[in-house]
Design a protein around this motif. Structure first.
Motif, short mmCIF file in Angstrom:
data_model
loop_
_atom_site.label_atom_id
_atom_site.label_comp_id
_atom_site.label_asym_id
_atom_site.label_seq_id
_atom_site.Cartn_x
_atom_site.Cartn_y
_atom_site.Cartn_z
N ALA A 22 0.84 -1.21 0.00
CA ALA A 22 0.00 0.00 0.00
C ALA A 22 0.86 1.25 0.00
CB ALA A 22 -0.93 -0.02 1.21
N ALA A 23 1.95 1.23 0.76
CA ALA A 23 2.84 2.39 0.81
C ALA A 23 3.52 2.61 -0.53
CB ALA A 23 3.88 2.20 1.92
N ALA A 24 3.94 1.52 -1.17
CA ALA A 24 4.61 1.65 -2.47
C ALA A 24 3.65 2.21 -3.52
CB ALA A 24 5.15 0.30 -2.91
N LEU A 25 2.41 1.77 -3.50
CA LEU A 25 1.43 2.28 -4.47
C LEU A 25 1.11 3.74 -4.20
CD1 LEU A 25 -0.94 -0.81 -4.69
CD2 LEU A 25 0.75 -0.07 -6.37
N ALA A 26 1.14 4.14 -2.93
CA ALA A 26 0.93 5.56 -2.62
C ALA A 26 2.09 6.40 -3.15
CB ALA A 26 0.79 5.74 -1.11
N LEU A 27 3.31 5.87 -3.07
CA LEU A 27 4.46 6.57 -3.65
C LEU A 27 4.30 6.72 -5.16
CD1 LEU A 27 7.43 4.86 -1.73
CD2 LEU A 27 6.68 7.24 -1.52
N ARG A 30 2.45 9.72 -6.44
CA ARG A 30 3.10 11.03 -6.32
C ARG A 30 4.36 11.17 -7.18
NH1 ARG A 30 2.97 13.60 -0.34
NH2 ARG A 30 0.75 13.28 0.13
N HIS A 31 4.97 10.04 -7.49
CA HIS A 31 6.26 10.08 -8.18
C HIS A 31 6.26 9.06 -9.31
CE1 HIS A 31 8.09 12.55 -4.99
NE2 HIS A 31 7.44 11.80 -4.14
N ARG A 32 7.10 9.31 -10.29
CA ARG A 32 7.29 8.35 -11.37
C ARG A 32 8.31 7.32 -10.90
NH1 ARG A 32 9.08 9.44 -17.69
NH2 ARG A 32 8.81 7.26 -18.36
N ILE A 33 7.82 6.18 -10.49
CA ILE A 33 8.69 5.14 -9.96
C ILE A 33 8.43 3.83 -10.68
CG2 ILE A 33 8.69 6.22 -7.66
CD1 ILE A 33 6.88 3.85 -6.72
N GLU A 34 9.38 2.91 -10.54
CA GLU A 34 9.17 1.51 -10.92
C GLU A 34 9.59 0.68 -9.71
OE1 GLU A 34 10.71 0.33 -14.71
OE2 GLU A 34 10.14 2.22 -15.68
N ILE A 35 8.79 -0.30 -9.39
CA ILE A 35 9.01 -1.10 -8.20
C ILE A 35 9.82 -2.34 -8.52
CG2 ILE A 35 7.85 -2.51 -6.44
CD1 ILE A 35 5.51 -0.50 -6.58
N ILE A 36 10.87 -2.56 -7.75
CA ILE A 36 11.65 -3.80 -7.83
C ILE A 36 11.29 -4.64 -6.62
CG2 ILE A 36 13.94 -4.83 -7.89
CD1 ILE A 36 15.00 -2.25 -9.11
N SER A 37 10.69 -5.79 -6.85
CA SER A 37 10.28 -6.66 -5.76
C SER A 37 11.49 -7.29 -5.09
CB SER A 37 9.35 -7.76 -6.30
OG SER A 37 9.11 -8.74 -5.31
N VAL A 38 11.50 -7.22 -3.76
CA VAL A 38 12.56 -7.85 -2.96
C VAL A 38 11.88 -8.98 -2.18
CG1 VAL A 38 14.46 -7.45 -1.34
CG2 VAL A 38 13.65 -5.59 -2.80
N ASP A 39 11.48 -10.01 -2.89
CA ASP A 39 10.66 -11.07 -2.29
C ASP A 39 10.98 -12.40 -2.96
OD1 ASP A 39 8.32 -12.86 -1.84
OD2 ASP A 39 7.53 -11.11 -0.78
N ASP A 297 2.07 0.66 12.58
CA ASP A 297 0.73 0.74 13.17
C ASP A 297 0.37 2.16 13.60
OD1 ASP A 297 2.77 0.51 15.00
OD2 ASP A 297 1.67 -0.73 16.41
N ALA A 298 1.22 3.13 13.31
CA ALA A 298 0.90 4.52 13.63
C ALA A 298 -0.17 5.05 12.67
CB ALA A 298 2.15 5.40 13.54
N PRO A 299 -1.08 5.90 13.15
CA PRO A 299 -2.13 6.43 12.27
C PRO A 299 -1.58 7.18 11.06
CG PRO A 299 -2.65 6.88 14.57
CD PRO A 299 -1.25 6.36 14.54
N ASP A 300 -0.41 7.80 11.23
CA ASP A 300 0.17 8.57 10.12
C ASP A 300 1.33 7.86 9.45
OD1 ASP A 300 1.94 8.73 12.24
OD2 ASP A 300 2.48 10.83 11.87
N ALA A 301 1.37 6.53 9.53
CA ALA A 301 2.49 5.77 8.96
C ALA A 301 2.69 6.07 7.49
CB ALA A 301 2.27 4.27 9.18
N LEU A 302 1.60 6.12 6.74
CA LEU A 302 1.72 6.36 5.30
C LEU A 302 2.28 7.76 5.02
CD1 LEU A 302 1.32 5.33 2.46
CD2 LEU A 302 -1.07 6.06 2.59
N ASN A 303 1.82 8.75 5.76
CA ASN A 303 2.35 10.10 5.58
C ASN A 303 3.84 10.16 5.93
OD1 ASN A 303 -0.05 11.21 4.69
ND2 ASN A 303 -0.73 11.76 6.75
N LEU A 306 5.76 8.77 2.96
CA LEU A 306 5.79 9.74 1.86
C LEU A 306 6.78 10.87 2.16
CD1 LEU A 306 1.96 9.92 1.15
CD2 LEU A 306 3.68 8.80 -0.26
N ALA A 307 6.79 11.34 3.39
CA ALA A 307 7.70 12.43 3.75
C ALA A 307 9.16 11.98 3.70
CB ALA A 307 7.35 12.95 5.14
N GLN A 308 9.43 10.80 4.24
CA GLN A 308 10.81 10.29 4.25
C GLN A 308 11.31 10.00 2.84
OE1 GLN A 308 13.02 9.52 6.77
NE2 GLN A 308 11.79 9.68 8.63
N ALA A 309 10.40 9.57 1.98
CA ALA A 309 10.79 9.22 0.61
C ALA A 309 11.05 10.44 -0.26
CB ALA A 309 9.71 8.36 -0.04
#
Length: 321
Positions: A22-27, A30-39, A297-303, A306-309
């Motif tokens: 969910a966090a990656a999709l939120a990024l 906002r930004h032009r990204i491509e996701i590399i799976s680390v799984d 589990d913080a209410p603002d984890a997603l924000n 986004l801020a750190q990224a």
């Protein structure tokens, strides 16, 4: 143009069910990204439900890499992962996008950040011989043998950890040197590590993660996990000792279909195994002091993500942040 491998990459790590997708999709909104799976599980084709693979809509929303690149019969190593990532980075940046590494296979993150130990190549004949010995004597006996020649490695492994016991004995028999000897030789690595800005989603309350793990495993069962594993078993060429079939959820479903685990116990056993996986993932993360911890589990984890990224993703591709 700077060397692509020397530019910092954003990475988003965390235990299973911590909200990384969910966090990656939120990024991506906002930004032009491509996701590399680390799984290490998402690499396998035909293993969708039990790996919580991104949906078709999610895959269409943003380009994803290193998903569905192996048949479940094939292995995929940390060395192959590092090689694939190094090949992807310049291509992604050449398209004007930013690479974002997302996942929970901590061995892959460690290999990226610290570089790879100079390990011997696989020896198929030795592996076959070790498998034959294990069929006759059992893996605990081979683990005992390993403890005599490489006690440091044996101490890290469970007596039934077939894949790792086999690899450690294979290295010793092929080279006369122990696996721990090669791990200690990090100064001789040819490949430097990749600089990562590592955001780590770690819940402050373990109960929050346990509740999400339980809910997601029941959702997987409702979505057809048993049918998916039944189709894999029906192929006839897969077996329970393959890395793909040892993935959490698949191992328990395989055992239930084989009759060695009561079907009524599948959910409890699968949830317990997933919790143990999450515990190991958190242990790995805590050994990475450079990570930036965000309470999942913080209410603002997603924000917070986004801020750190922002400091990384706001830079034009190909330019230092």
């Amino acid at each position: 143009m700077p060397d692509s491998a020397a530019l910092p990459c954003l990475a988003l790590a965390g235990p299973t069910a911590s909200g990384k997708t969910a966090a990656a999709l939120a990024l991506a909104e906002r930004h032009r990204i491509e996701i590399i799976s680390v799984d290490s599980a998402l690499v396998y084709r035909g293993m969708d439900v039990g790996t919580a693979k991104p949906s078709a809509a999610e895959l269409a929303q943003v380009p994803h890499h290193l998903i569905d690149i192996r048949d479940p019969l094939q292995a995929y190593s940390a060395a192959e992962f590092v090689r694939d990532v190094q090949a992807l980075l310049p291509d992604i940046r050449a398209r004007g996008a930013q690479p974002v590494l997302v996942g929970g296979t901590m061995l892959y993150f460690k290999a990226l950040m610290e570089g790879l130990d100079p390990m011997p190549a696989a020896q198929p004949a030795l592996r076959a011989a070790l498998e034959a010995e294990a069929a006759e004597r059992g893996w605990p006996a081979l683990h005992a043998e390993l403890s005599q020649v490489d006690p440091d490695t044996a101490a890290r492994l469970a007596p039934h950890d077939a894949q790792r016991i086999q690899r450690a004995l294979e290295v010793y028999r092929a080279t006369g040197q122990t696996l721990s000897h090669f791990h200690a030789g990090r100064a001789g690595r040819a490949e430097p590590g990749l600089p990562l800005v590592l955001l780590s989603l770690e819940p402050a309350q373990r109960s929050w993660l346990h509740e999400r793990i339980g809910r997601r495993f029941h959702e997987m069962l409702a979505q057809g996990l048993i049918d998916e594993v039944q189709r894999l078993r029906a192929r006839g060429d897969l077996h329970a000792d393959l890395p793909s079939m040892r993935c959490v959820g698949y191992r328990q479903a395989w055992e239930a279909l084989a009759g060695t685990l009561p079907m009524a116990e599948l959910a409890d056993r699968g949830i317990f195994a997933t919790r143990q996986l999450a515990k190991r993932q958190l242990t790995w993360l805590r050994s990475m002091p450079q990570r930036r911890v965000i309470a999942a589990d913080a209410p603002d984890a997603l924000n917070q993500v986004l801020a750190q990224a922002e400091s990384v993703l706001a830079s034009p591709p190909g330019q230092p942040s």
